[in-house]
Write a protein that holds these residues in place. Structure first.
Motif, PDB file in Angstrom:
ATOM      1  N   LYS A  36       0.799  -1.219   0.000  1.00 50.43           N
ATOM      2  CA  LYS A  36       0.000   0.000   0.000  1.00 50.43           C
ATOM      3  C   LYS A  36       0.836   1.275   0.000  1.00 50.43           C
ATOM      4  O   LYS A  36       0.296   2.367   0.198  1.00 50.43           O
ATOM      5  N   THR A  37       2.141   1.169  -0.208  1.00 52.20           N
ATOM      6  CA  THR A  37       2.965   2.368  -0.285  1.00 52.20           C
ATOM      7  C   THR A  37       2.688   3.111  -1.597  1.00 52.20           C
ATOM      8  O   THR A  37       2.199   2.529  -2.569  1.00 52.20           O
ATOM      9  N   ALA A  38       3.008   4.402  -1.601  1.00 54.17           N
ATOM     10  CA  ALA A  38       2.728   5.230  -2.786  1.00 54.17           C
ATOM     11  C   ALA A  38       3.480   4.732  -4.013  1.00 54.17           C
ATOM     12  O   ALA A  38       2.943   4.711  -5.124  1.00 54.17           O
ATOM     13  N   THR A  39       4.726   4.304  -3.825  1.00 58.95           N
ATOM     14  CA  THR A  39       5.531   3.851  -4.962  1.00 58.95           C
ATOM     15  C   THR A  39       4.956   2.591  -5.579  1.00 58.95           C
ATOM     16  O   THR A  39       4.862   2.471  -6.814  1.00 58.95           O
ATOM     17  N   LYS A  40       4.551   1.632  -4.724  1.00 59.30           N
ATOM     18  CA  LYS A  40       3.963   0.394  -5.240  1.00 59.30           C
ATOM     19  C   LYS A  40       2.624   0.662  -5.929  1.00 59.30           C
ATOM     20  O   LYS A  40       2.319   0.075  -6.985  1.00 59.30           O
ATOM     21  N   THR A  41       1.827   1.572  -5.367  1.00 60.37           N
ATOM     22  CA  THR A  41       0.542   1.909  -5.975  1.00 60.37           C
ATOM     23  C   THR A  41       0.725   2.504  -7.360  1.00 60.37           C
ATOM     24  O   THR A  41       0.016   2.154  -8.309  1.00 60.37           O
ATOM     25  N   ALA A  42       1.695   3.415  -7.490  1.00 57.67           N
ATOM     26  CA  ALA A  42       1.964   4.034  -8.797  1.00 57.67           C
ATOM     27  C   ALA A  42       2.493   3.008  -9.790  1.00 57.67           C
ATOM     28  O   ALA A  42       2.140   3.034 -10.981  1.00 57.67           O
ATOM     29  N   LEU A  43       3.330   2.085  -9.324  1.00 58.12           N
ATOM     30  CA  LEU A  43       3.887   1.065 -10.220  1.00 58.12           C
ATOM     31  C   LEU A  43       2.789   0.163 -10.762  1.00 58.12           C
ATOM     32  O   LEU A  43       2.735  -0.113 -11.967  1.00 58.12           O
ATOM     33  N   TYR A  44       1.891  -0.302  -9.905  1.00 54.55           N
ATOM     34  CA  TYR A  44       0.807  -1.173 -10.348  1.00 54.55           C
ATOM     35  C   TYR A  44      -0.167  -0.441 -11.258  1.00 54.55           C
ATOM     36  O   TYR A  44      -0.745  -1.040 -12.168  1.00 54.55           O
ATOM     37  N   GLU A  45      -0.349   0.854 -11.029  1.00 49.29           N
ATOM     38  CA  GLU A  45      -1.221   1.629 -11.906  1.00 49.29           C
ATOM     39  C   GLU A  45      -0.631   1.704 -13.315  1.00 49.29           C
ATOM     40  O   GLU A  45      -1.366   1.607 -14.309  1.00 49.29           O
ATOM     41  N   CYS A  46       0.684   1.854 -13.411  1.00 42.34           N
ATOM     42  CA  CYS A  46       1.334   1.915 -14.729  1.00 42.34           C
ATOM     43  C   CYS A  46       1.332   0.562 -15.432  1.00 42.34           C
ATOM     44  O   CYS A  46       1.366   0.492 -16.663  1.00 42.34           O
ATOM     45  N   LEU A  47       1.314  -0.517 -14.659  1.00 42.82           N
ATOM     46  CA  LEU A  47       1.311  -1.861 -15.242  1.00 42.82           C
ATOM     47  C   LEU A  47      -0.089  -2.324 -15.633  1.00 42.82           C
ATOM     48  O   LEU A  47      -0.231  -3.370 -16.272  1.00 42.82           O
ATOM     49  N   ARG A  48      -1.114  -1.563 -15.227  1.00 39.10           N
ATOM     50  CA  ARG A  48      -2.490  -1.960 -15.556  1.00 39.10           C
ATOM     51  C   ARG A  48      -2.703  -1.891 -17.064  1.00 39.10           C
ATOM     52  O   ARG A  48      -2.248  -0.941 -17.711  1.00 39.10           O
ATOM     53  N   PRO A  49      -3.368  -2.891 -17.670  1.00 36.70           N
ATOM     54  CA  PRO A  49      -3.582  -2.889 -19.130  1.00 36.70           C
ATOM     55  C   PRO A  49      -4.290  -1.626 -19.596  1.00 36.70           C
ATOM     56  O   PRO A  49      -5.251  -1.165 -18.969  1.00 36.70           O
ATOM     57  N   ALA A  50      -3.803  -1.081 -20.674  1.00 37.98           N
ATOM     58  CA  ALA A  50      -4.387   0.141 -21.232  1.00 37.98           C
ATOM     59  C   ALA A  50      -4.353   0.061 -22.749  1.00 37.98           C
ATOM     60  O   ALA A  50      -3.574  -0.711 -23.341  1.00 37.98           O
ATOM     61  N   LYS A  51      -5.206   0.839 -23.377  1.00 35.44           N
ATOM     62  CA  LYS A  51      -5.282   0.852 -24.824  1.00 35.44           C
ATOM     63  C   LYS A  51      -4.031   1.495 -25.412  1.00 35.44           C
ATOM     64  O   LYS A  51      -3.612   2.571 -24.980  1.00 35.44           O
ATOM     65  N   LYS A  52      -3.427   0.832 -26.388  1.00 36.85           N
ATOM     66  CA  LYS A  52      -2.231   1.357 -27.027  1.00 36.85           C
ATOM     67  C   LYS A  52      -2.603   2.435 -28.029  1.00 36.85           C
ATOM     68  O   LYS A  52      -3.624   2.344 -28.722  1.00 36.85           O
ATOM     69  N   ILE A  53      -1.774   3.458 -28.089  1.00 37.02           N
ATOM     70  CA  ILE A  53      -2.016   4.554 -29.027  1.00 37.02           C
ATOM     71  C   ILE A  53      -1.176   4.353 -30.277  1.00 37.02           C
ATOM     72  O   ILE A  53      -0.171   3.610 -30.273  1.00 37.02           O
ATOM     73  N   GLN A  54      -1.587   4.995 -31.350  1.00 31.89           N
ATOM     74  CA  GLN A  54      -0.866   4.870 -32.611  1.00 31.89           C
ATOM     75  C   GLN A  54       0.463   5.616 -32.553  1.00 31.89           C
ATOM     76  O   GLN A  54       0.623   6.577 -31.803  1.00 31.89           O
ATOM     77  N   GLY A  55       1.398   5.146 -33.360  1.00 29.32           N
ATOM     78  CA  GLY A  55       2.690   5.801 -33.437  1.00 29.32           C
ATOM     79  C   GLY A  55       3.733   5.132 -32.548  1.00 29.32           C
ATOM     80  O   GLY A  55       3.451   4.178 -31.816  1.00 29.32           O
ATOM     81  N   LYS A  56       4.929   5.669 -32.623  1.00 30.45           N
ATOM     82  CA  LYS A  56       6.028   5.128 -31.842  1.00 30.45           C
ATOM     83  C   LYS A  56       5.835   5.456 -30.362  1.00 30.45           C
ATOM     84  O   LYS A  56       5.593   6.601 -30.000  1.00 30.45           O
ATOM     85  N   PRO A  57       5.932   4.456 -29.484  1.00 32.82           N
ATOM     86  CA  PRO A  57       5.757   4.730 -28.049  1.00 32.82           C
ATOM     87  C   PRO A  57       6.892   5.595 -27.513  1.00 32.82           C
ATOM     88  O   PRO A  57       8.041   5.482 -27.942  1.00 32.82           O
ATOM     89  N   LYS A  58       6.556   6.451 -26.568  1.00 33.24           N
ATOM     90  CA  LYS A  58       7.557   7.329 -25.977  1.00 33.24           C
ATOM     91  C   LYS A  58       8.451   6.556 -25.008  1.00 33.24           C
ATOM     92  O   LYS A  58       8.043   5.534 -24.445  1.00 33.24           O
TER      93      LYS A  58
END
Length: 355
Positions: A276-298
């Motif tokens: 439940k630490t802030a760092t772990k929460t942010a990491l899991y949020e970034c790893l959550r599946p999301a729709k990919k956008i067109q173009g080269k990923p940043k």
């Protein structure tokens, strides 16, 4: 002890060279007292804990009208009057309190609005005022403005390239300050490089484990590093020296390699944090599946650490059970880094510093 230090304290006000008359303090703590920041932090934390009712992590729950477990101020307007089905809240809110700075990061606009409407009034009840001149608000989105990258928090800018540019300027200022020690012929090259790592390397590499990596970024970092090393050896045009000879003469290691080492070691610390630490929460949020956008990923920190893990071991990926097991065992993680040569580089640099 507190009573001895703070009871019947006599003070004087100094303005330039003029010192005023002595007077007795009856309220509060002198600002220069070492206990002052500690008590202020406790006072602020108590005020926020009592009045802020926004949960950092919300699980699957019903949003019935009679349900008292939900903070309905954080729900959308169309959801407040319904009492059917279940609402799965995938938003999150992270508290970033540090000293006298308070901040929040959230994926929910309702939570941010609720915080902005609630916190100032709650703090006013305890005679705490929010400085509106220092208040910053950024909206981070895929196609939005990128002014948030220039936001400084805990000594670092949020954008990698922006922070690297700022770190370069700070490193040059530090180099000019100790130039007489770094370029003198009275000292051998080893102690000079040791001083360089202490006074300049530590300034430039501050929070470097949070930078993303790319061929362009690594090239800029190593080029800047070599330019400082050439100044130490006083090698200027028309004289030349190859990069290999430069590293051999100075016994220096590329900053890009040191940053990669720190990045992997810091990942081990992150994976061992409580859930439940802030760092772990942010990491899991970034790893959550999301729709990919067109173009080269940043280029991102997650993409960089994924490549580093693949070079370390192909079975290790972010969010995998294998990575959890490898990082939770400190000895095994250390052996894994040492076996790949990553930790060996950091050890060699430490040996150079202490010889």
């Amino acid at each position: 002890m507190v009573q001895i230090l703070l009871k019947d304290v006599n003070m004087r006000v100094k303005n330039s060279k003029t010192i005023g008359e002595q007077f007795l303090t009856t309220k509060g703590i002198p600002q220069g007292d070492c206990l002052s920041p500690v008590l202020f932090t406790l006072y602020l934390a108590k005020a926020l804990k009592e009045n802020l009712k926004v949960n950092n992590v919300q699980n699957d729950h019903s949003y019935a009208v009679n349900d008292t477990t939900i903070d309905k101020a954080c729900l959308n307007e169309e959801l407040k009057d319904h009492s059917y089905s279940h609402y799965v809240d995938k938003t999150f809110c992270i508290d970033q309190q540090f000293a006298d700075d308070i901040g929040w990061v959230s994926t929910s606009k309702q939570k941010i609005v609720h915080i902005k409407e609630t916190i100032p009034n709650c703090l006013k009840e305890r005679n705490l005022d929010i400085n509106l001149n220092k208040t910053e608000e950024y909206n981070i989105s895929r196609h939005g403005l990128e002014d948030w990258k220039k936001c400084k928090y805990l000594g670092s800018l949020l954008g990698t390239e922006e922070d690297i540019k700022r770190r370069k300027m700070l490193a040059i200022v530090a180099f000019n300050k100790y130039k007489y020690l770094l370029t003198t012929k009275k000292l051998a090259i080893k102690p000079r490089i040791r001083l360089f790592n202490v006074y300049i390397g530590s300034v430039f590499l501050y929070n470097a484990e949070l930078w993303y990596s790319s061929t362009k970024v690594d090239s800029k970092i190593d080029t800047f590093h070599r330019s400082l090393l050439r100044k130490i050896l006083k090698i200027k045009w028309p004289y030349k020296i190859s990069n290999i000879d430069l590293y051999n003469r100075t016994l220096a290691i590329k900053w890009s390699i040191i940053i990669k080492t720190r990045r992997l070691r810091w990942l081990g610390h992150v994976m061992r944090l409580p859930e439940k630490t802030a760092t772990k929460t942010a990491l899991y949020e970034c790893l959550r599946p999301a729709k990919k956008i067109q173009g080269k990923p940043k280029s991102t920190w997650l993409g960089t650490i994924t490549k580093d893990l693949q070079e370390l071991d192909e079975s290790l990926t972010l969010g995998s059970v294998e990575l959890e097991r490898a990082t939770n065992n400190r000895d095994h993680w250390r052996r894994l880094l040492r076996g790949s040569g990553v930790l060996k580089i950091e050890t060699e640099r430490r040996d150079i510093d202490y010889q």
